[in-house]
Write a protein that holds these residues in place. Structure first.
Motif, short mmCIF file in Angstrom:
data_model
loop_
_atom_site.label_atom_id
_atom_site.label_comp_id
_atom_site.label_asym_id
_atom_site.label_seq_id
_atom_site.Cartn_x
_atom_site.Cartn_y
_atom_site.Cartn_z
N ALA A 151 0.78 -1.13 0.11
CA ALA A 151 -0.10 0.05 -0.09
C ALA A 151 0.89 1.17 -0.03
N PRO A 152 0.39 2.32 -0.37
CA PRO A 152 1.17 3.68 -0.62
C PRO A 152 1.44 4.11 0.90
N LEU A 153 2.58 4.58 0.94
CA LEU A 153 3.29 4.92 2.47
C LEU A 153 2.40 6.22 2.82
N VAL A 154 1.82 6.34 3.84
CA VAL A 154 0.93 7.49 4.40
C VAL A 154 1.29 7.62 5.90
N ALA A 155 1.02 8.93 6.21
CA ALA A 155 1.37 9.55 7.92
C ALA A 155 0.62 10.23 8.21
N VAL A 156 0.53 10.27 9.41
CA VAL A 156 -0.64 11.29 10.06
C VAL A 156 0.16 12.24 11.06
N MET A 157 0.31 13.35 10.84
CA MET A 157 1.22 14.55 11.43
C MET A 157 0.59 14.70 12.81
N SER A 158 1.29 14.92 13.67
CA SER A 158 0.78 15.57 15.11
C SER A 158 0.36 16.98 14.89
N TYR A 159 -0.69 17.16 16.09
CA TYR A 159 -1.18 18.51 15.88
C TYR A 159 -0.06 19.46 16.30
N ARG A 160 1.01 19.03 17.14
CA ARG A 160 1.82 19.93 17.87
C ARG A 160 2.77 20.36 16.74
N TRP B 30 2.31 20.02 13.59
CA TRP B 30 1.62 21.03 12.49
C TRP B 30 1.61 22.38 13.06
N GLN B 31 1.19 22.72 14.17
CA GLN B 31 0.98 24.18 14.64
C GLN B 31 2.38 24.53 14.74
N GLN B 32 3.33 24.19 15.59
CA GLN B 32 4.48 24.63 15.74
C GLN B 32 5.52 24.80 14.71
N GLY B 33 5.60 23.87 13.77
CA GLY B 33 6.41 23.66 12.75
C GLY B 33 6.22 24.24 11.42
N TYR B 34 4.63 24.07 11.23
CA TYR B 34 4.22 24.63 9.86
C TYR B 34 3.06 25.77 9.97
N GLY B 35 2.98 26.45 11.19
CA GLY B 35 2.06 27.40 11.62
C GLY B 35 0.39 27.09 11.10
N SER B 36 0.07 25.85 11.35
CA SER B 36 -1.20 25.54 11.08
C SER B 36 -1.65 25.51 9.66
N ASP B 37 -0.66 25.45 8.73
CA ASP B 37 -1.16 25.31 7.22
C ASP B 37 -1.83 24.23 6.83
N PRO B 38 -2.97 24.49 6.20
CA PRO B 38 -3.66 23.23 5.70
C PRO B 38 -3.17 22.76 4.33
N PRO C 97 5.67 23.54 24.94
CA PRO C 97 5.78 24.72 25.52
C PRO C 97 4.27 24.95 25.77
N GLY C 98 4.04 25.98 26.82
CA GLY C 98 2.50 26.24 27.02
C GLY C 98 1.73 25.33 27.64
N SER C 99 0.82 25.83 28.23
CA SER C 99 -0.02 24.99 29.02
C SER C 99 -0.98 24.22 28.21
N ALA C 100 -1.23 24.85 26.91
CA ALA C 100 -2.28 24.13 25.66
C ALA C 100 -1.81 22.74 25.41
N GLY C 101 -0.06 22.55 25.32
CA GLY C 101 0.50 21.28 24.81
C GLY C 101 0.55 20.51 25.59
N VAL C 102 0.41 20.53 27.16
CA VAL C 102 0.50 19.62 27.99
C VAL C 102 -0.68 18.59 28.02
#
Length: 416
Positions: A3-12, A14-22, A234-239
């Protein structure tokens, strides 16, 4: 497989490294030199099967494991690293699913009969499995921190007893200072129950206020502990753990405050009713003050005893930490550097690793600034371990009940 190689990115990430870019969804990322397509972003509260100090950045399907690790083989019958978590249907019962899975396990193991050793075949009848609730995931962090949190709770209990004894002693002193007012009230017809109720009310108010202050300190302290346990968030939202007190915690705090107020308020309340009105109105302080000497001395003794226990425990802990810090580990710590590498990430196969390690060792050893170099599977004090079964040539092989396991001292490439 295939099957094709796929992955799911963590929300952390996506938010910190890619600025929540859809536009990240659908993009290709190289993981271990293989292209993976990101098919989605995990929810903010999703951290995989267990909580870790450093959560994962990507989540891969199981069939991708042989791709990212060249020598992986999911068909081995003795692979133990996999943890399975499933969700059952509302009408299903865990007992029936457990029985079906036991049968499936035995059938799967028998399909690998030819790969098993004689000992594994002898132990086949003992192999089984048990289902356990998995709503909280794999509780590895609880096993890691539970012991120390229990010690912290015990220390907090000792501190609570010391504070309660101190407050009760102060209440006794205050009751002695107000003995003339109390005696006058009782001489004018005040009931003893009312005097007791007044002293208990003061004690309960102090206890409840102390409980509220304790909840505030506990809330701040819990968040601090979580930030120490999850330094990469970092931040309380990430815990991933909510530090807000739940209803059981609030009820426990209220009950503890109420119990402490009643327990340590009974003595001052009882002392308030033991005052002789005539002696108090005459101002004979010497005769009335002696009535509260014994309880006050007893509370002082309790405080000193508990303080000595905590002081001794703190001294022993400090001495232990100092001893561990200055412990002789058997190797030179100064001017020592550790470099970690994983050649499999560059596509090296298992049969290519020995020549590669030899070239790396010789290249580093030839540097003028290097006095010595060594290769190890696990560096000293880095954690981790490895083991295997051993037996002695010329002796009978170990039986199914014999323990022939041995741990590798991988830093010296020998056996313990």
């Amino acid at each position: 497989m295939g099957a094709p190689l796929v992955a799911v990115m963590s929300y952390r990430l996506w938010q910190q490294g890619y600025g929540s870019d859809p536009s990240v969804v659908g993009g290709a990322f190289k993981l271990n030199d293989h292209a993976f397509t990101v098919v989605g972003i995990a929810p903010p509260g999703f951290f995989g099967d267990r909580l870790r100090s450093t959560p994962a950045d990507f989540f891969l399907p199981l069939n991708a494991e042989p791709v990212v690790q060249s020598d992986a083989d999911l068909k081995k019958y003795d692979t133990h690293w996999l943890a399975l978590i499933g969700r059952i249907l509302p009408h299903a019962t865990p007992a029936s699913i457990e029985a079906e899975m036991r049968v499936a396990l035995k059938q799967w193991l028998r399909s690998h009969w030819g790969e098993m050793s004689a000992n594994d075949r002898a132990r086949l009848a003992e192999q089984t499995l048990f289902l356990s609730p998995g709503g909280a995931g794999i509780t590895s962090m609880r096993e890691q921190y539970e012991h120390w949190l229990l010690i912290l709770m015990m220390v907090s209990g000792f501190v609570l007893l010391i504070v309660c004894s101190n407050v009760a002693n102060l209440m006794l002193v205050r009751g002695m200072e107000r003995r003339r007012q109390t005696a006058l009230s009782m001489a004018l017809g005040a009931r003893a129950s009312r005097v007791v109720l007044q002293a208990l009310t003061e004690s309960l108010v102090l206890s409840l206020l102390g409980g509220m202050a304790g909840l505030a300190v506990a809330f701040v302290g819990t968040r601090l502990i979580l930030h120490v346990a999850f330094p990469s968030l970092p931040g309380s939202a990430g815990v991933p753990i909510d530090a807000s007190p739940s209803m059981p915690v609030l009820l426990f705090a209220f009950g503890t405050s109420l119990l402490a107020g009643v327990t340590f308020g009974i003595a001052p309340a009882w002392m308030a009713t033991r005052i002789d009105p005539i002696e108090a109105l005459r101002g004979a302080g010497g005769s009335t003050s002696g009535a509260g000497v014994l309880p006050r001395k007893a509370l002082v003794v309790v405080q000193i005893a508990l303080s000595l226990v905590l002081l001794s425990a703190s001294g022993l802990l400090t001495a232990t930490l100092r001893s561990l810090e200055n412990r002789d580990l058997g190797f030179e710590q100064d001017r020592r550097f550790v470099a970690t590498m994983n050649p499999r990430l560059a596509g090296y196969r298992s049969d290519q690793l020995s020549p590669l390690y030899r070239r790396i060792h010789d290249a580093i050893a030839s540097m003028p600034a290097v006095s010595s170099v060594a290769l190890c599977l696990y560096s000293p004090q880095a954690g981790g371990g490895w083991g295997a079964g051993v037996w002695v040539d010329g002796h009978l092989p170990p039986g199914p009940r014999d323990d022939n396991s041995a741990s590798w001292d991988s830093s010296n490439r020998g056996l313990l």
